[in-house]
Scaffold this motif. Structure first.
Motif, PDB file in Angstrom:
ATOM      1  N   ARG A 188     -58.579 -26.562  37.632  1.00  0.00           N
ATOM      2  CA  ARG A 188     -59.901 -26.126  37.165  1.00  0.00           C
ATOM      3  C   ARG A 188     -61.029 -26.832  37.917  1.00  0.00           C
ATOM      4  NH1 ARG A 188     -57.686 -27.304  32.156  1.00  0.00           N
ATOM      5  NH2 ARG A 188     -59.207 -28.955  31.970  1.00  0.00           N
ATOM      6  N   ALA A 189     -60.741 -27.967  38.499  1.00  0.00           N
ATOM      7  CA  ALA A 189     -61.758 -28.732  39.211  1.00  0.00           C
ATOM      8  C   ALA A 189     -61.944 -28.237  40.644  1.00  0.00           C
ATOM      9  CB  ALA A 189     -61.386 -30.210  39.223  1.00  0.00           C
ATOM     10  N   LYS A 190     -61.149 -27.282  41.051  1.00  0.00           N
ATOM     11  CA  LYS A 190     -61.216 -26.775  42.410  1.00  0.00           C
ATOM     12  C   LYS A 190     -62.409 -25.829  42.562  1.00  0.00           C
ATOM     13  CE  LYS A 190     -58.159 -24.985  45.924  1.00  0.00           C
ATOM     14  NZ  LYS A 190     -56.802 -24.615  46.244  1.00  0.00           N
ATOM     15  N   GLY A 191     -63.123 -25.968  43.658  1.00  0.00           N
ATOM     16  CA  GLY A 191     -64.262 -25.106  43.944  1.00  0.00           C
ATOM     17  C   GLY A 191     -63.832 -23.857  44.695  1.00  0.00           C
ATOM     18  N   HIS A 192     -64.799 -23.203  45.327  1.00  0.00           N
ATOM     19  CA  HIS A 192     -64.491 -21.996  46.102  1.00  0.00           C
ATOM     20  C   HIS A 192     -65.532 -21.808  47.200  1.00  0.00           C
ATOM     21  CE1 HIS A 192     -67.386 -20.583  43.101  1.00  0.00           C
ATOM     22  NE2 HIS A 192     -67.698 -19.643  43.962  1.00  0.00           N
ATOM     23  N   ASN A 232     -61.941 -29.082  47.322  1.00  0.00           N
ATOM     24  CA  ASN A 232     -60.896 -29.899  46.704  1.00  0.00           C
ATOM     25  C   ASN A 232     -61.355 -31.323  46.411  1.00  0.00           C
ATOM     26  OD1 ASN A 232     -58.317 -28.345  46.464  1.00  0.00           O
ATOM     27  ND2 ASN A 232     -58.806 -27.921  48.593  1.00  0.00           N
ATOM     28  N   ALA A 233     -62.642 -31.529  46.212  1.00  0.00           N
ATOM     29  CA  ALA A 233     -63.198 -32.864  46.023  1.00  0.00           C
ATOM     30  C   ALA A 233     -63.283 -33.231  44.539  1.00  0.00           C
ATOM     31  CB  ALA A 233     -64.577 -32.958  46.666  1.00  0.00           C
ATOM     32  N   GLN A 234     -62.314 -33.980  44.078  1.00  0.00           N
ATOM     33  CA  GLN A 234     -62.252 -34.497  42.710  1.00  0.00           C
ATOM     34  C   GLN A 234     -62.591 -33.442  41.674  1.00  0.00           C
ATOM     35  OE1 GLN A 234     -64.537 -38.143  42.751  1.00  0.00           O
ATOM     36  NE2 GLN A 234     -62.808 -39.291  43.532  1.00  0.00           N
TER      37      GLN A 234
END
Length: 170
Positions: free
Chosen positions: A151-155, A68-70
């Motif tokens: 869309r900027a969220k990772g996994h 959730n980092a930018q």
């Protein structure tokens, strides 16, 4: 800031360490994950823990912060239970990416000592000049990075670099 910490006392010597409960809480791990990704501009990191329940809980929160980092859409490669030497090798195998190792030891009076070790892409502990001071400042100023959009969220992915396609060790 909810549940503030003494960032100067806790975030030092290549990571964060302190008594749990008391000096540290799981939210600190979230903050460290998000701040590490933003500070070192990481698209991927490798994470591991020592197998202790508290370590696993802290690592799960750290992973949530990292994804959730930018705008980084960071992929967190979860190496599972491993010692620091194995983590460092996995970081190299993943392409020289940053890493995190969480460990827990028994403390006094029903507390535990939690250590969240942060490593740069070169496998060295994250030093003051290489990002630790910036992470500490972000947390102390309550400027923890948040995602800019969905869309900027990772996994998070399970990561097993030392096995072949059938799951056997190489």
């Amino acid at each position: 800031m909810l549940n503030p910490i003494n960032a100067e006392a806790v975030i030092r010597d290549g990571g964060a360490s302190g008594r749990f409960p008391g000096e540290l809480h799981e939210g600190v791990a979230w903050w460290l994950g998000a701040c590490l990704v933003v500070t070192v501009k990481a698209g991927r990191i490798v994470v591991a823990h020592d197998g202790q329940g508290t370590s696993a809980a802290f690592l799960a929160r750290l992973c949530r912060g990292a994804v959730n980092a930018q705008h980084y859409a960071c992929t967190v490669l979860d190496f599972g239970v491993a010692d620091e030497a194995a983590l460092l090798e996995a970081m190299r195998e993943a392409g020289a990416v940053p890493g995190v190792h969480v460990s827990t030891t028994a403390g006094e009076d029903d507390t535990e000592n939690v250590r969240i070790a942060l490593y740069g892409p070169d496998g060295r502990p994250l030093g003051e000049e290489r990002g630790l001071a910036g992470i500490r400042q972000l947390i102390a100023a309550d400027r923890v990075p948040l995602p800019v959009n969905e869309r900027a969220k990772g996994h998070v992915e399970c990561y097993h670099p030392f096995t072949d396609n059938e799951g056997d060790e190489r």
